[in-house]
Write an enzyme that holds these catalytic residues in place. Structure first.
Site, PDB file in Angstrom:
ATOM      1  CG  ASP A 127      -4.172  -3.316   9.692  1.00 44.14           C
ATOM      2  OD1 ASP A 127      -3.421  -3.924   9.082  1.00 44.14           O
ATOM      3  OD2 ASP A 127      -5.213  -3.495  10.587  1.00 44.14           O
ATOM      4  CB  ILE A 128      -0.364  -3.557   4.677  1.00 39.62           C
ATOM      5  CG1 ILE A 128       0.178  -4.921   5.405  1.00 39.62           C
ATOM      6  CG2 ILE A 128       0.486  -2.355   4.499  1.00 39.62           C
ATOM      7  CD1 ILE A 128       0.924  -5.721   4.254  1.00 39.62           C
TER       8      ILE A 128
ATOM      9  CG  ASN B 203       9.407  -4.814   7.301  1.00 40.09           C
ATOM     10  OD1 ASN B 203      10.055  -5.860   6.977  1.00 40.09           O
ATOM     11  ND2 ASN B 203       8.656  -4.505   8.379  1.00 40.09           N
TER      12      ASN B 203
ATOM     13  CB  SER C 199      10.527 -14.770   2.999  1.00 37.08           C
ATOM     14  OG  SER C 199      11.127 -15.858   3.234  1.00 37.08           O
TER      15      SER C 199
ATOM     16  CB  ALA D 124      -0.235 -20.195   4.564  1.00 37.02           C
ATOM     17  CE1 TYR D 125       6.188 -14.627   6.212  1.00 34.36           C
ATOM     18  CE2 TYR D 125       7.942 -16.279   5.576  1.00 34.36           C
ATOM     19  CZ  TYR D 125       7.507 -14.805   5.966  1.00 34.36           C
ATOM     20  OH  TYR D 125       8.426 -13.794   6.237  1.00 34.36           O
TER      21      TYR D 125
ATOM     22  CE  LYS E 177       6.490 -12.099   3.287  1.00 36.28           C
ATOM     23  NZ  LYS E 177       6.708 -10.816   3.511  1.00 36.28           N
TER      24      LYS E 177
ATOM     25  CB  VAL F  39      16.026 -10.910  10.829  1.00 36.54           C
ATOM     26  CG1 VAL F  39      16.547 -10.128  11.549  1.00 36.54           C
ATOM     27  CG2 VAL F  39      16.473 -10.652   9.317  1.00 36.54           C
TER      28      VAL F  39
ATOM     29  CB  THR G 222      12.414 -10.533  14.151  1.00 37.55           C
ATOM     30  OG1 THR G 222      11.829 -11.558  13.377  1.00 37.55           O
ATOM     31  CG2 THR G 222      13.312  -9.595  13.549  1.00 37.55           C
TER      32      THR G 222
END
Length: 289
Positions: free
Chosen positions: A85-86, A113, A159, A209-210, A214, A245, A247
């Site tokens: 769990d990173i 990843n 990303s 935030a994402y 990244k 992608v 997902t």
């Protein structure tokens, strides 16, 4: 017990792009220049039940069966589950210890990843997103890089949203692009968190935030690559975007299949990347950060 000549690990590999990366590694390894005998891939996930379920799907994967990619079918690849769990420093420490115990000579590649894409935008979303995506990847890189054999590969999945855009002020952009040490990128992450908490981020930062997490991954990866090269190491360290992608993370709005998204990370782990180090890749080529 099989003697493996190559060993690699993929974080966040129980679904989506991570699981596809494991599948593509097994499929592409035999034809890669990296192939010099049996390959062991560690499929990691934070949830044991999901991780082991993903491992079961890999063992019965029709693509892999048809290609006879796995050792049980006469191929070169073997896949095992290991917990990681990173988002937890303790978990990263435990994973590093397990790898060192199992593979005292080191591993050949690591593909970081794992990550999250949380809903909304406020101080807590920023903290939680950066804690996992940036600081978790930073800790995993710091802890595991010394255990990658010289000449191996480290790939941090970032990303396109982490590209420098007009939403960053020139001053912040310059600090990202000119950072020489991971600590300089971490300082930027702290300043972003603080600016969001104070409501003063708008002039310097995007309200995403994402994207900022990244950008941090891309910048931090670049500094590790430069510092590592200065020690004389031949290990290649790069970041990449898998693309948009289809997902859970993109709410299935993405246009690429997970297998298509896996191509660039797998190339950076196994392929001839002409000595690329510290670069940001997408669609199997270097792109501008």
């Amino acid at each position: 017990m099989t003697a493996y000549t190559r060993v690699g690990a993929v974080t966040g590999a129980n679904k989506g792009v991570g699981l596809a990366i494991v599948r593509q590694l097994a499929l592409q390894y035999p034809k890669s220049a990296y192939n010099n005998g049996p390959l062991l891939i560690y499929l990691t996930a934070r949830n044991e039940e999901r991780g082991k379920a993903a491992l079961a799907t890999i063992k019965e994967d029709p693509q892999l069966k048809k290609a006879k990619a796995l050792q049980k079918d006469g191929g070169l690849a073997d896949v095992e589950y290991l917990a990681l769990d990173i988002d937890s420093k303790q978990s990263i420490d435990d994973f590093a210890k397990a790898l060192k115990k199992r593979h005292p000579d080191g591993i050949d590649f690591l593909i970081n990843n794992a990550g999250v894409a949380l809903q909304g935008f406020d101080e807590n979303v920023v903290k939680d997103t950066l804690h996992c995506n940036y600081y978790g990847t930073l800790d995993a890189t710091r802890q595991l890089l010394p255990h990658i054999k010289d000449g191996g590969r480290l790939v941090n999945v970032a990303s396109m949203s982490g590209q420098m855009s007009s939403k960053y002020s020139d001053g912040i952009k310059s600090r990202f692009l000119n950072a020489k040490k991971p600590e300089e990128i971490s300082q930027l992450m702290e300043e972003y968190t603080s600016a969001v908490a104070k409501g003063t981020y708008q002039n310097d930062w995007p309200g995403n935030a994402y994207a900022v997490s990244k950008a941090g991954v891309i910048g931090m990866t670049k500094t590790f690559a430069q510092l590592n090269a200065e020690t004389g190491s031949k290990t290649l360290i790069n970041s990449c975007c898998p693309g948009y992608v289809n997902t859970d993370m993109t709410k299935h709005r993405g246009v690429k299949t997970p297998d298509e998204g896996a191509q660039t990370p797998v190339l950076l782990a196994l392929g001839d990347i002409k000595g690329s180090n510290g670069e940001f890749w997408q669609d199997e080529k270097i792109i501008k950060w």
